[in-house]
Scaffold this motif. Structure first.
Motif, PDB file in Angstrom:
ATOM      1  N   SER A 158      -2.350  -0.865 -10.144  1.00 13.59           N
ATOM      2  CA  SER A 158      -1.672  -2.056  -9.633  1.00 13.59           C
ATOM      3  C   SER A 158      -2.249  -2.558  -8.313  1.00 13.59           C
ATOM      4  O   SER A 158      -1.579  -2.683  -7.313  1.00 13.59           O
ATOM      5  N   MET A 159      -3.534  -2.791  -8.375  1.00 11.99           N
ATOM      6  CA  MET A 159      -4.289  -3.269  -7.227  1.00 11.99           C
ATOM      7  C   MET A 159      -3.639  -4.465  -6.546  1.00 11.99           C
ATOM      8  O   MET A 159      -3.426  -4.463  -5.337  1.00 11.99           O
ATOM      9  N   GLU A 160      -3.270  -5.465  -7.344  1.00 10.30           N
ATOM     10  CA  GLU A 160      -2.787  -6.709  -6.734  1.00 10.30           C
ATOM     11  C   GLU A 160      -1.468  -6.529  -6.002  1.00 10.30           C
ATOM     12  O   GLU A 160      -1.303  -6.987  -4.878  1.00 10.30           O
ATOM     13  N   ASP A 161      -0.524  -5.829  -6.662  1.00  6.48           N
ATOM     14  CA  ASP A 161       0.767  -5.554  -6.027  1.00  6.48           C
ATOM     15  C   ASP A 161       0.582  -4.817  -4.720  1.00  6.48           C
ATOM     16  O   ASP A 161       1.200  -5.129  -3.710  1.00  6.48           O
ATOM     17  N   ASN A 162      -0.279  -3.790  -4.784  1.00  6.24           N
ATOM     18  CA  ASN A 162      -0.459  -2.954  -3.609  1.00  6.24           C
ATOM     19  C   ASN A 162      -1.153  -3.697  -2.478  1.00  6.24           C
ATOM     20  O   ASN A 162      -0.789  -3.534  -1.320  1.00  6.24           O
ATOM     21  N   VAL A 163      -2.131  -4.489  -2.828  1.00  6.41           N
ATOM     22  CA  VAL A 163      -2.802  -5.273  -1.789  1.00  6.41           C
ATOM     23  C   VAL A 163      -1.804  -6.245  -1.155  1.00  6.41           C
ATOM     24  O   VAL A 163      -1.795  -6.430   0.055  1.00  6.41           O
ATOM     25  N   PHE A 164      -0.924  -6.793  -1.985  1.00  3.45           N
ATOM     26  CA  PHE A 164       0.100  -7.704  -1.453  1.00  3.45           C
ATOM     27  C   PHE A 164       0.993  -6.983  -0.428  1.00  3.45           C
ATOM     28  O   PHE A 164       1.268  -7.501   0.649  1.00  3.45           O
ATOM     29  N   LYS A 165       1.420  -5.776  -0.786  1.00  2.00           N
ATOM     30  CA  LYS A 165       2.266  -5.004   0.141  1.00  2.00           C
ATOM     31  C   LYS A 165       1.526  -4.685   1.433  1.00  2.00           C
ATOM     32  O   LYS A 165       2.094  -4.764   2.524  1.00  2.00           O
ATOM     33  N   LEU A 166       0.266  -4.306   1.276  1.00  2.90           N
ATOM     34  CA  LEU A 166      -0.516  -3.979   2.473  1.00  2.90           C
ATOM     35  C   LEU A 166      -0.683  -5.206   3.366  1.00  2.90           C
ATOM     36  O   LEU A 166      -0.653  -5.097   4.595  1.00  2.90           O
ATOM     37  N   CYS A 167      -0.833  -6.368   2.744  1.00  2.00           N
ATOM     38  CA  CYS A 167      -0.947  -7.608   3.528  1.00  2.00           C
ATOM     39  C   CYS A 167       0.346  -7.885   4.286  1.00  2.00           C
ATOM     40  O   CYS A 167       0.317  -8.335   5.436  1.00  2.00           O
ATOM     41  N   GLN A 168       1.478  -7.612   3.639  1.00  2.24           N
ATOM     42  CA  GLN A 168       2.769  -7.801   4.320  1.00  2.24           C
ATOM     43  C   GLN A 168       2.845  -6.937   5.567  1.00  2.24           C
ATOM     44  O   GLN A 168       3.303  -7.370   6.618  1.00  2.24           O
ATOM     45  N   LEU A 169       2.388  -5.695   5.426  1.00  2.00           N
ATOM     46  CA  LEU A 169       2.415  -4.789   6.582  1.00  2.00           C
ATOM     47  C   LEU A 169       1.456  -5.254   7.665  1.00  2.00           C
ATOM     48  O   LEU A 169       1.788  -5.264   8.848  1.00  2.00           O
ATOM     49  N   ARG A 170       0.268  -5.642   7.241  1.00  2.42           N
ATOM     50  CA  ARG A 170      -0.700  -6.119   8.220  1.00  2.42           C
ATOM     51  C   ARG A 170      -0.140  -7.324   8.972  1.00  2.42           C
ATOM     52  O   ARG A 170      -0.288  -7.448  10.183  1.00  2.42           O
ATOM     53  N   ASP A 171       0.551  -8.199   8.227  1.00  2.00           N
ATOM     54  CA  ASP A 171       1.070  -9.415   8.851  1.00  2.00           C
ATOM     55  C   ASP A 171       2.146  -9.132   9.898  1.00  2.00           C
ATOM     56  O   ASP A 171       2.323  -9.915  10.824  1.00  2.00           O
ATOM     57  N   ILE A 172       2.878  -8.007   9.735  1.00  2.00           N
ATOM     58  CA  ILE A 172       3.826  -7.694  10.813  1.00  2.00           C
ATOM     59  C   ILE A 172       3.149  -6.925  11.951  1.00  2.00           C
ATOM     60  O   ILE A 172       3.762  -6.656  12.967  1.00  2.00           O
ATOM     61  N   GLY A 173       1.900  -6.523  11.762  1.00  2.00           N
ATOM     62  CA  GLY A 173       1.158  -5.915  12.872  1.00  2.00           C
ATOM     63  C   GLY A 173       0.761  -4.462  12.680  1.00  2.00           C
ATOM     64  O   GLY A 173       0.095  -3.872  13.527  1.00  2.00           O
ATOM     65  N   VAL A 174       1.178  -3.857  11.547  1.00  2.00           N
ATOM     66  CA  VAL A 174       0.787  -2.475  11.269  1.00  2.00           C
ATOM     67  C   VAL A 174      -0.709  -2.436  10.953  1.00  2.00           C
ATOM     68  O   VAL A 174      -1.219  -3.302  10.251  1.00  2.00           O
ATOM     69  N   LEU A 175      -1.398  -1.451  11.496  1.00  2.00           N
ATOM     70  CA  LEU A 175      -2.833  -1.322  11.248  1.00  2.00           C
ATOM     71  C   LEU A 175      -3.080  -0.492   9.998  1.00  2.00           C
ATOM     72  O   LEU A 175      -2.344   0.453   9.722  1.00  2.00           O
ATOM     73  N   LEU A 176      -4.111  -0.845   9.260  1.00  2.00           N
ATOM     74  CA  LEU A 176      -4.408  -0.111   8.036  1.00  2.00           C
ATOM     75  C   LEU A 176      -5.764   0.575   8.124  1.00  2.00           C
ATOM     76  O   LEU A 176      -6.742  -0.018   8.564  1.00  2.00           O
ATOM     77  N   ALA A 177      -5.785   1.835   7.685  1.00  2.00           N
ATOM     78  CA  ALA A 177      -7.029   2.594   7.669  1.00  2.00           C
ATOM     79  C   ALA A 177      -7.340   3.032   6.248  1.00  2.00           C
ATOM     80  O   ALA A 177      -6.451   3.463   5.516  1.00  2.00           O
ATOM     81  N   LEU A 178      -8.601   2.910   5.870  1.00  2.00           N
ATOM     82  CA  LEU A 178      -9.023   3.450   4.585  1.00  2.00           C
ATOM     83  C   LEU A 178      -9.529   4.866   4.834  1.00  2.00           C
ATOM     84  O   LEU A 178     -10.478   5.080   5.589  1.00  2.00           O
ATOM     85  N   ASP A 179      -8.842   5.821   4.183  1.00  2.00           N
ATOM     86  CA  ASP A 179      -9.046   7.250   4.443  1.00  2.00           C
ATOM     87  C   ASP A 179     -10.091   7.826   3.493  1.00  2.00           C
ATOM     88  O   ASP A 179     -10.329   7.276   2.420  1.00  2.00           O
ATOM     89  N   ASP A 180     -10.687   8.932   3.897  1.00  2.00           N
ATOM     90  CA  ASP A 180     -11.617   9.685   3.038  1.00  2.00           C
ATOM     91  C   ASP A 180     -12.725   8.809   2.485  1.00  2.00           C
ATOM     92  O   ASP A 180     -13.153   8.984   1.334  1.00  2.00           O
ATOM     93  N   PHE A 181     -13.183   7.870   3.296  1.00  2.00           N
ATOM     94  CA  PHE A 181     -14.192   6.944   2.791  1.00  2.00           C
ATOM     95  C   PHE A 181     -15.454   7.695   2.383  1.00  2.00           C
ATOM     96  O   PHE A 181     -15.946   8.547   3.096  1.00  2.00           O
ATOM     97  N   GLY A 182     -15.971   7.333   1.228  1.00  2.00           N
ATOM     98  CA  GLY A 182     -17.185   7.955   0.729  1.00  2.00           C
ATOM     99  C   GLY A 182     -16.937   8.906  -0.417  1.00  2.00           C
ATOM    100  O   GLY A 182     -17.863   9.307  -1.111  1.00  2.00           O
ATOM    101  N   THR A 183     -15.674   9.265  -0.639  1.00  2.00           N
ATOM    102  CA  THR A 183     -15.394  10.240  -1.695  1.00  2.00           C
ATOM    103  C   THR A 183     -15.030   9.580  -3.020  1.00  2.00           C
ATOM    104  O   THR A 183     -15.021  10.222  -4.055  1.00  2.00           O
ATOM    105  N   GLY A 184     -14.713   8.308  -3.003  1.00  2.00           N
ATOM    106  CA  GLY A 184     -14.259   7.665  -4.234  1.00  2.00           C
ATOM    107  C   GLY A 184     -15.252   6.637  -4.739  1.00  2.00           C
ATOM    108  O   GLY A 184     -16.457   6.847  -4.703  1.00  2.00           O
ATOM    109  N   TYR A 185     -14.731   5.530  -5.169  1.00  2.00           N
ATOM    110  CA  TYR A 185     -15.575   4.484  -5.719  1.00  2.00           C
ATOM    111  C   TYR A 185     -15.970   3.474  -4.658  1.00  2.00           C
ATOM    112  O   TYR A 185     -16.455   2.402  -4.962  1.00  2.00           O
ATOM    113  N   SER A 186     -15.711   3.880  -3.421  1.00  2.25           N
ATOM    114  CA  SER A 186     -15.830   2.941  -2.317  1.00  2.25           C
ATOM    115  C   SER A 186     -17.107   2.125  -2.338  1.00  2.25           C
ATOM    116  O   SER A 186     -18.194   2.661  -2.440  1.00  2.25           O
ATOM    117  N   SER A 187     -16.936   0.856  -2.252  1.00  5.02           N
ATOM    118  CA  SER A 187     -18.083   0.028  -1.967  1.00  5.02           C
ATOM    119  C   SER A 187     -17.681  -0.818  -0.776  1.00  5.02           C
ATOM    120  O   SER A 187     -16.552  -1.283  -0.681  1.00  5.02           O
TER     121      SER A 187
END
Ligand code: C2E
Ligand code: CA
Ligand code: CA
Ligand code: CA
Length: 279
Positions: A158-187
């Motif tokens: 559910s990429m879209e739903d989750n991205v929407f939620k993360l955007c809501q958090l970002r918009d109130i000022g919460v910072l987001l970090a992508l964890d364990d970068f390099g271990t998954g499909y990260s591009s």
């Protein structure tokens, strides 16, 4: 090991049934542990690459079970996820982390952030954003004092739903970090479509940067591209001075790892902040 045959021995391997039974017992232990208040948070400081300033802490969950003693998160987090207990546990973690952020704020250290790990199951839950906002309001902290750490696996379903939620958090000022970068499909390019401001390079990458020239260049490229995308880069699991020196040269922003500090109990973390005049 010995050659297979009549008298051959094997390493003891628990049967599936035993494994399932053990997991069930541990899961029940988790449920009771939550009621009994057996969980606590440890806080691992993150420093500028020169080590002269604390920029934040990562909150790490600890379970001291009355039946099993200390159980590592690597064993109980997956069970908490499977059983759904990660929802109430995660809520407790977030509230506790907000209380610590409040404490830091009361000490005049509002700029020292607290990072909280969020598992996929939590992000998928419907009232995730509501719960987070409420905890922030109740503790009276600024949303900017909180960072949430997510892994890429969060975004597979559910990429879209989750991205929407993360955007809501970002918009109130919460910072987001992508964890364990390099271990998954990260591009790095798909990062542009995420509301992420921080990239944490996984320990498995950091482990090899001293001996392995190629790995060092890979980490260097991640840092450069990350910077091009406007991200702050954090290296996790930095254990040695040599690694630190290389990461500094490569332009990494923040460092988390035993080279500076292990995760600390809340009191010790607060004392560290008080004593670091520069932060
Ligand atoms: P993570 O998010 O990658 O957290 C970093 C882990 O690396 C932590 O292990 C930390 O203690 C360890 N670490 C930090 N620096 C070093 C170092 O220099 N050397 C070594 N060898 N290890 C280092 P920990 O606390 O055992 O947590 C393991 C994982 O459990 C975390 O990995 C995270 O995925 C999960 N976790 C921990 N707390 C929570 C939580 O509150 N909620 C959720 N959903 N997951 C959590
Ligand atoms: Ca993390
Ligand atoms: Ca991590
Ligand atoms: Ca990791």
């Amino acid at each position: 090991a010995k050659k297979a045959g009549k008298n051959c021995w094997r390493f003891y391997q628990p049967s599936l049934l035993e494994e399932a039974y053990k997991n069930m017992m541990l899961t029940n232990g988790l449920r009771r542990g939550l009621e009994r208040g057996e969980f606590s948070l440890y806080y691992q400081p993150q420093f500028t690459v020169d080590g002269d300033r604390i920029v934040g802490f990562e909150a790490l969950l600890r379970w001291n079970s009355s039946e099993y003693g200390f159980v590592s998160p690597a064993s109980f987090i997956p069970l908490a996820e499977q059983s759904g207990l990660i929802l109430p546990i995660g809520q407790w973690v977030f509230e506790e982390a907000c209380r610590f952020a409040r404490r830091l704020g009361d000490m005049g250290k509002e700029n020292v952030g607290v990072a909280v790990n969020i598992s996929p199951r939590q992000l998928n839950s419907e009232d995730f954003v509501t719960h987070l906002r409420r905890s922030i309001e109740v503790t009276g902290i600024k949303p900017q004092q909180i960072k949430i750490e997510i892994t890429e696996s969060v975004l597979i379903e559910s990429m879209e739903d989750n991205v929407f939620k993360l955007c809501q958090l970002r918009d109130i000022g919460v910072l987001l970090a992508l964890d364990d970068f390099g271990t998954g499909y990260s591009s790095l390019t798909y990062l542009r479509s995420l509301p992420v401001g921080i990239l944490k390079i996984d320990k498995s990458f950091i482990d090899k940067i001293v001996e392995d020239e190629i790995q060092r260049q890979v980490v260097g490229s991640i840092i450069d591209l990350g910077h091009t995308l406007g991200l702050t880069i954090v290296a996790e699991g930095v254990e040695t001075k040599e690694q630190l020196k290389i990461l500094k040269k490569l332009g990494c922003n923040h460092i988390q790892g035993y080279v500076f500090s292990k995760p600390l109990a809340e009191e010790a973390a607060a004392v560290l902040v008080v004593n670091s005049i520069l932060s």
